[in-house]
Design a protein around this motif. Structure first.
Motif, PDB file in Angstrom:
ATOM      1  N   MET A 162       0.820  -1.198   0.000  1.00 11.98           N
ATOM      2  CA  MET A 162       0.000   0.000   0.000  1.00 11.98           C
ATOM      3  C   MET A 162       0.862   1.259   0.000  1.00 11.98           C
ATOM      4  O   MET A 162       0.565   2.228  -0.703  1.00 11.98           O
ATOM      5  CB  MET A 162      -0.908   0.004   1.223  1.00 11.98           C
ATOM      6  N   THR A 163       1.926   1.241   0.800  1.00  7.66           N
ATOM      7  CA  THR A 163       2.801   2.404   0.875  1.00  7.66           C
ATOM      8  C   THR A 163       3.385   2.745  -0.482  1.00  7.66           C
ATOM      9  O   THR A 163       3.404   3.909  -0.898  1.00  7.66           O
ATOM     10  CB  THR A 163       3.942   2.146   1.876  1.00  7.66           C
ATOM     11  N   LEU A 207      -2.463 -10.232  -7.575  1.00  9.56           N
ATOM     12  CA  LEU A 207      -1.330  -9.481  -8.120  1.00  9.56           C
ATOM     13  C   LEU A 207      -0.351  -9.088  -7.013  1.00  9.56           C
ATOM     14  O   LEU A 207       0.872  -9.235  -7.159  1.00  9.56           O
ATOM     15  CB  LEU A 207      -1.829  -8.229  -8.838  1.00  9.56           C
ATOM     16  N   ILE A 208      -0.891  -8.586  -5.902  1.00 14.19           N
ATOM     17  CA  ILE A 208      -0.033  -8.137  -4.801  1.00 14.19           C
ATOM     18  C   ILE A 208       0.646  -9.324  -4.122  1.00 14.19           C
ATOM     19  O   ILE A 208       1.838  -9.264  -3.788  1.00 14.19           O
ATOM     20  CB  ILE A 208      -0.856  -7.310  -3.798  1.00 14.19           C
ATOM     21  N   ASP A 209      -0.087 -10.419  -3.915  1.00 13.63           N
ATOM     22  CA  ASP A 209       0.514 -11.618  -3.317  1.00 13.63           C
ATOM     23  C   ASP A 209       1.660 -12.136  -4.181  1.00 13.63           C
ATOM     24  O   ASP A 209       2.735 -12.495  -3.671  1.00 13.63           O
ATOM     25  CB  ASP A 209      -0.537 -12.717  -3.149  1.00 13.63           C
ATOM     26  N   GLU A 250       0.777  -1.073 -12.486  1.00 12.78           N
ATOM     27  CA  GLU A 250       0.916  -0.278 -11.266  1.00 12.78           C
ATOM     28  C   GLU A 250       1.473  -1.121 -10.122  1.00 12.78           C
ATOM     29  O   GLU A 250       2.321  -0.660  -9.350  1.00 12.78           O
ATOM     30  CB  GLU A 250      -0.432   0.329 -10.890  1.00 12.78           C
ATOM     31  N   VAL A 251       1.009  -2.357 -10.005  1.00 15.91           N
ATOM     32  CA  VAL A 251       1.523  -3.253  -8.965  1.00 15.91           C
ATOM     33  C   VAL A 251       2.999  -3.553  -9.205  1.00 15.91           C
ATOM     34  O   VAL A 251       3.809  -3.576  -8.267  1.00 15.91           O
ATOM     35  CB  VAL A 251       0.703  -4.556  -8.911  1.00 15.91           C
ATOM     36  N   SER A 284      -3.906   4.098  -6.606  1.00 18.90           N
ATOM     37  CA  SER A 284      -4.857   3.676  -5.588  1.00 18.90           C
ATOM     38  C   SER A 284      -4.371   2.388  -4.936  1.00 18.90           C
ATOM     39  O   SER A 284      -3.848   1.495  -5.609  1.00 18.90           O
ATOM     40  CB  SER A 284      -6.235   3.439  -6.215  1.00 18.90           C
ATOM     41  N   MET A 285      -4.559   2.276  -3.620  1.00 22.64           N
ATOM     42  CA  MET A 285      -4.196   1.039  -2.939  1.00 22.64           C
ATOM     43  C   MET A 285      -5.153  -0.094  -3.309  1.00 22.64           C
ATOM     44  O   MET A 285      -4.901  -1.252  -2.995  1.00 22.64           O
ATOM     45  CB  MET A 285      -4.182   1.248  -1.426  1.00 22.64           C
ATOM     46  N   ASN A 286      -6.244   0.237  -3.991  1.00 18.85           N
ATOM     47  CA  ASN A 286      -7.208  -0.765  -4.444  1.00 18.85           C
ATOM     48  C   ASN A 286      -7.017  -1.135  -5.916  1.00 18.85           C
ATOM     49  O   ASN A 286      -7.892  -1.750  -6.518  1.00 18.85           O
ATOM     50  CB  ASN A 286      -8.635  -0.245  -4.236  1.00 18.85           C
ATOM     51  N   THR A 287      -5.880  -0.766  -6.479  1.00 19.78           N
ATOM     52  CA  THR A 287      -5.665  -1.011  -7.901  1.00 19.78           C
ATOM     53  C   THR A 287      -5.641  -2.501  -8.233  1.00 19.78           C
ATOM     54  O   THR A 287      -5.188  -3.323  -7.433  1.00 19.78           O
ATOM     55  CB  THR A 287      -4.344  -0.379  -8.365  1.00 19.78           C
TER      56      THR A 287
END
Length: 216
Positions: A1-2, A169-171, A18-19, A10-13
Motif C-alpha cells: 500500500m505504501t 497481483l499483490i501476493d 501499477e503493482v 490507488s491502494m485498491n488497484t
C-alpha cells in the motif's frame, strides 16, 4: 500500500503495471536496508532497534502504552502521512459449518458494552461502539494516545477494499520479492511510529510492518 500511494496509485488497484511499479519501488528500498517484518515490531521497537515503523493505529497504541507503563527510556511519537493512508475495518465471519448458537453468543458478547470494552483493552484498537471509543479517549495515558482513538476521514485517505484480482497481483509481487531484514540492530533514543489509520470492529488481522535502520 505504501508503495502504491507513494507512486500516486490507488491502494485498491488491480492494474498489473501499477503493482509491478510498486514492486520495483519496494525492491529499491530493500537494497538500501529496509526490512519487511510482521509482529517483530512489538519487541523490536521497545528494544530500540529501528528508526521508523509503519504500523496500524492499534499496534502503535499498544507499543506506546507498553513503553509508558514499563517506563522504558524511549521517546515515541507517531504521524499520519500527509499523502494519505488507508481506513480499514476488521471483521469476524461465521464459518458455514460453525456452531451458530455459540457463535451468536460470542458475537452478542463482543458487541455488548462490556465485551467491546474488554476487546479494545486487550487489542488497543478503536472500538466501533461510540461509547467505548469515547471512553478510550477519556482514559488515554497521554494526549497523543488520545489522537490514536480519534477517527478522522481525510480527503486523501482511502478505504481499502478486498478485490480478488488485486490480492492475487499483490501476493504474487510479494512472493517474488522474498525480502528479509538486513543489517545489525542499533540503539536509538527516539523512534517515530507511522500510523495506518484504522477502526476495529471485531477481530485482528496480520499487520505488515516496514522498518528502516538508522544509517551510521
Amino acid at each position: 500500500m505504501t508503495a502504491l500511494v507513494t507512486l500516486g496509485y490507488s491502494m485498491n488497484t488491480n492494474n498489473e503495471e501499477e503493482v509491478n511499479a510498486a514492486k520495483a519501488w519496494i525492491e529499491v528500498g530493500a537494497k538500501k536496508g529496509v526490512g519487511y517484518l510482521t509482529d517483530d515490531i512489538f519487541d523490536e521497537i521497545p528494544n530500540k532497534n529501528y528508526d521508523v515503523a509503519m504500523a496500524y493505529s492499534g499496534d502503535a497504541a499498544e507499543i506506546i502504552y507498553r513503553v509508558y507503563d514499563e517506563e522504558i527510556d524511549l521517546q515515541l511519537d507517531f504521524v499520519t502521512p500527509e499523502v494519505g493512508t488507508n481506513i480499514w475495518i476488521d471483521f469476524l465471519a461465521i464459518h458455514s459449518s460453525a456452531n451458530e448458537e455459540n457463535v451468536y453468543k460470542f458475537l452478542n458478547h463482543i458487541l455488548s458494552y462490556d465485551g467491546a470494552l474488554e476487546n479494545t483493552r486487550s487489542l488497543f484498537y478503536a472500538s466501533p461502539r461510540e461509547d467505548v471509543r469515547q471512553g478510550q479517549i477519556r482514559t488515554a495515558s497521554t494526549e497523543r494516545i488520545k489522537e490514536l482513538y480519534t477517527i478522522d476521514f481525510r480527503e486523501q485517505d482511502e478505504i481499502f477494499r478486498f478485490d480478488p484480482v488485486s490480492k492475487e497481483l499483490i501476493d504474487n509481487a510479494w512472493n517474488s520479492i522474498g525480502v528479509r531484514r538486513q543489517g545489525k540492530p542499533i540503539n536509538l533514543s527516539t523512534i517515530i511510529i507511522t500510523v495506518v489509520g484504522g477502526v476495529l470492529v471485531v477481530g485482528v488481522i496480520a499487520t505488515f510492518i516496514i522498518v528502516r535502520r538508522k544509517r551510521r
